[in-house]
Design an enzyme around this catalytic site. Structure first.
Site, PDB file in Angstrom:
ATOM      1  N   ARG A  75       0.822  -1.223   0.000  1.00  0.00           N
ATOM      2  CA  ARG A  75       0.000   0.000   0.000  1.00  0.00           C
ATOM      3  C   ARG A  75       0.853   1.270   0.000  1.00  0.00           C
ATOM      4  O   ARG A  75       0.461   2.271  -0.608  1.00  0.00           O
ATOM      5  CB  ARG A  75      -0.931  -0.003   1.215  1.00  0.00           C
ATOM      6  N   LYS A  97     -17.970 -15.300   4.229  1.00  0.00           N
ATOM      7  CA  LYS A  97     -19.307 -14.837   4.621  1.00  0.00           C
ATOM      8  C   LYS A  97     -20.226 -14.479   3.457  1.00  0.00           C
ATOM      9  O   LYS A  97     -19.990 -13.541   2.723  1.00  0.00           O
ATOM     10  CB  LYS A  97     -19.184 -13.631   5.551  1.00  0.00           C
ATOM     11  N   GLY A 152      -8.786  -8.636   0.106  1.00  0.00           N
ATOM     12  CA  GLY A 152      -7.520  -8.872   0.800  1.00  0.00           C
ATOM     13  C   GLY A 152      -6.929 -10.258   0.616  1.00  0.00           C
ATOM     14  O   GLY A 152      -5.756 -10.399   0.267  1.00  0.00           O
ATOM     15  N   GLY A 179     -12.802  -4.255   0.422  1.00  0.00           N
ATOM     16  CA  GLY A 179     -14.172  -3.773   0.633  1.00  0.00           C
ATOM     17  C   GLY A 179     -14.508  -2.659  -0.358  1.00  0.00           C
ATOM     18  O   GLY A 179     -15.610  -2.618  -0.918  1.00  0.00           O
TER      19      GLY A 179
HETATM   20  P1  AMP Z   1     -13.469 -13.497   3.254  1.00  0.00           P
HETATM   21  O1  AMP Z   1     -12.917 -12.465   4.196  1.00  0.00           O
HETATM   22  O2  AMP Z   1     -14.943 -13.619   3.280  1.00  0.00           O
HETATM   23  O3  AMP Z   1     -12.883 -13.361   1.846  1.00  0.00           O
HETATM   24  O4  AMP Z   1     -12.939 -14.910   3.822  1.00  0.00           O
HETATM   25  C1  AMP Z   1     -11.586 -15.274   3.789  1.00  0.00           C
HETATM   26  C2  AMP Z   1     -11.330 -16.351   4.788  1.00  0.00           C
HETATM   27  O5  AMP Z   1     -12.188 -17.462   4.531  1.00  0.00           O
HETATM   28  C3  AMP Z   1      -9.911 -16.879   4.723  1.00  0.00           C
HETATM   29  O6  AMP Z   1      -9.297 -16.685   5.979  1.00  0.00           O
HETATM   30  C4  AMP Z   1     -10.075 -18.356   4.412  1.00  0.00           C
HETATM   31  O7  AMP Z   1      -9.163 -19.183   5.106  1.00  0.00           O
HETATM   32  C5  AMP Z   1     -11.485 -18.636   4.886  1.00  0.00           C
HETATM   33  N1  AMP Z   1     -12.051 -19.804   4.232  1.00  0.00           N
HETATM   34  C6  AMP Z   1     -12.204 -20.006   2.913  1.00  0.00           C
HETATM   35  N2  AMP Z   1     -12.718 -21.213   2.674  1.00  0.00           N
HETATM   36  C7  AMP Z   1     -12.921 -21.818   3.862  1.00  0.00           C
HETATM   37  C8  AMP Z   1     -13.457 -23.073   4.258  1.00  0.00           C
HETATM   38  N3  AMP Z   1     -13.855 -23.960   3.354  1.00  0.00           N
HETATM   39  N4  AMP Z   1     -13.571 -23.320   5.572  1.00  0.00           N
HETATM   40  C9  AMP Z   1     -13.148 -22.404   6.467  1.00  0.00           C
HETATM   41  N5  AMP Z   1     -12.627 -21.198   6.161  1.00  0.00           N
HETATM   42  C10 AMP Z   1     -12.508 -20.913   4.873  1.00  0.00           C
END
Ligand code: AMP
Length: 398
Positions: free
Chosen positions: A39, A202, A353, A376
């Site tokens: 950044r 999420k 990220g 975001g």
């Molecule tokens: P996000 O911030 O929504 O992009 O989520 C990213 C996070 O989701 C990362 O830390 C990944 O390790 C986690 N993640 C992705 N797939 C899985 C999964 N199948 N089970 C648990 N965590 C996950």
């Protein structure tokens, strides 16, 4: 009226106050060490431009971390000041606070050319978008520049309200310009076939973007923990995979939409009995009881590769699994490799990220069309076609 960027400003002998996103990750054991300087590196172009074009002083501002409105030593911008001084080969003075009394003296009398204000989030007024606070910051400059794309989705004093004091003297920085130009290739009329890959954890956070994308995309490939609510909503077993009822309801709603058929879900998985435990391949959609899905399987990656072949526009946000653990990183790095091999007439944009860090870790960032500095912010821009920090730059132009 069109947004104005810094390369349209007359900077001769002007004091410039510029907002950057120096919210860099610091080493957990030693917060004086910056673990990823991207950044700051991305901001150097604008900083150098301002100096090479006659500005007399430059006041830099940024936030770092979430100090919640009070000074917190581990969120000091000191490591940033040091790194900037090294990179620019000049002194960078860090003020004790963004409202330090000596700042104006330094700007009017001192030799100091570059002054970095201490973390603006050490003041609760920053996140409250407080007008008085914004006014005090505005007094440091004749011209305002916003180059903090990663913070442009925030309506804060240094990104939003401050614009009110710079009518016709507020400009976007060069990074902001690059981000907007790259994102416009997705937001305006993306070349088709347009494939989006959405992963991560999420559903609720990304639901709006999925809905927005569905109307435009040819295929929407889903991976990561994001896939399980969609599989569950489609009637498959997901074992103990990460999932909640609210997300299943949201997934059901999306699948019922007119364009719901564009969604492509994993057909196999890499699972384990426990989080990050011994891996076990599950060769079909149903995950047996007692197992949790932690990565997409090899058949899924092949299908996603096929769906991506011939694409002219690709947007990727969110990892395909628990990629921080090498055992469960094949899906995520596999997607990074597929995108890096895309032909030159395919525009690839990586935002968010974790997918950005995967692309960096794989050393493939330079092979992507654009790697956004704002997770975001890039999603919100695609969803709404604008961001508060960008809209505010137009305040004086109406
Ligand atoms: P996000 O911030 O929504 O992009 O989520 C990213 C996070 O989701 C990362 O830390 C990944 O390790 C986690 N993640 C992705 N797939 C899985 C999964 N199948 N089970 C648990 N965590 C996950």
């Amino acid at each position: 009226m069109a947004l104005k960027f810094i390369d349209q400003a007359d900077l001769t002998d002007k004091k410039v106050i510029a907002r950057f996103d120096f919210n860099v990750p610091l080493d957990k054991n030693d917060p004086s060490i910056i673990t990823d300087t991207t950044r700051i590196d991305e901001a150097l172009e604008t900083i150098k431009y301002i100096f090479n074009n006659g500005a007399s002083k430059l006041v830099l501002m940024s936030h770092l971390g979430r100090p919640d409105g009070k000074p917190v030593a581990k969120y000091s911008l000191e490591p940033v000041a040091k790194y900037l001084a090294e990179k620019l080969d000049t002194d960078v003075v860090l003020s004790e606070s963004a409202l330090d009394r000596s700042i104006k003296t330094l700007l009017n009398l001192g030799e100091t050319k570059i002054l970095l204000l201490q973390n603006v989030r050490f003041h609760e007024e920053e996140e409250k978008n407080d007008r008085e606070f914004a006014k005090k910051l505005a007094e440091y400059g004749d011209i305002y520049v916003n180059d903090a794309f990663g913070a442009a989705h925030r309506k804060h004093a240094s990104t939003y309200e401050i614009n009110a004091f710079f009518k016709n003297r507020a400009y976007g920085g060069l990074l902001l310009k690059r981000e907007i130009s790259a994102l416009s290739k997705i937001v305006e009329s993306p070349k088709t076939p347009f494939v989006a890959i959405v992963g991560g954890a999420k559903v609720s956070d990304k639901i709006k973007i999925i809905e927005r994308l569905l109307s435009n995309v040819t295929h929407l490939l889903i991976g990561g923990a994001m896939a399980y609510p969609f599989l569950k909503a489609s009637g498959y077993d997901i074992g103990t995979s990460l999932c909640n009822d609210e997300d299943i309801a949201l997934a059901k709603k999306i699948l019922r939409e007119k364009s719901g058929h564009k969604i492509v879900l994993p057909v196999d998985h890499l699972c384990s009995k426990e989080f990050g435990g011994e891996p076990q391949v599950v060769e079909n959609r149903n995950i047996p009881e007692g197992l949790m899905g932690l990565d997409i399987g090899p058949k899924t990656l092949d299908i996603y590769k096929e769906k991506l072949s011939g694409a002219k526009t690709v947007l990727w946000n969110g990892p395909m699994g628990l990629f921080e653990n090498e055992t469960y990183s094949k899906g995520t790095f596999g997607i990074a490799k597929i995108l890096s091999d895309a032909p030159s007439d395919c525009f690839t944009l990586v935002g968010g990220g974790d997918s950005v860090s995967a692309v960096n870790k794989a050393g493939l960032a330079s092979k992507m069309g654009h790697v956004s500095t704002g997770g975001g912010a890039s999603l919100e821009y695609i969803e709404k076609g604008n961001l508060p920090g960008i809209a505010a730059l137009r305040f004086g132009l109406e």
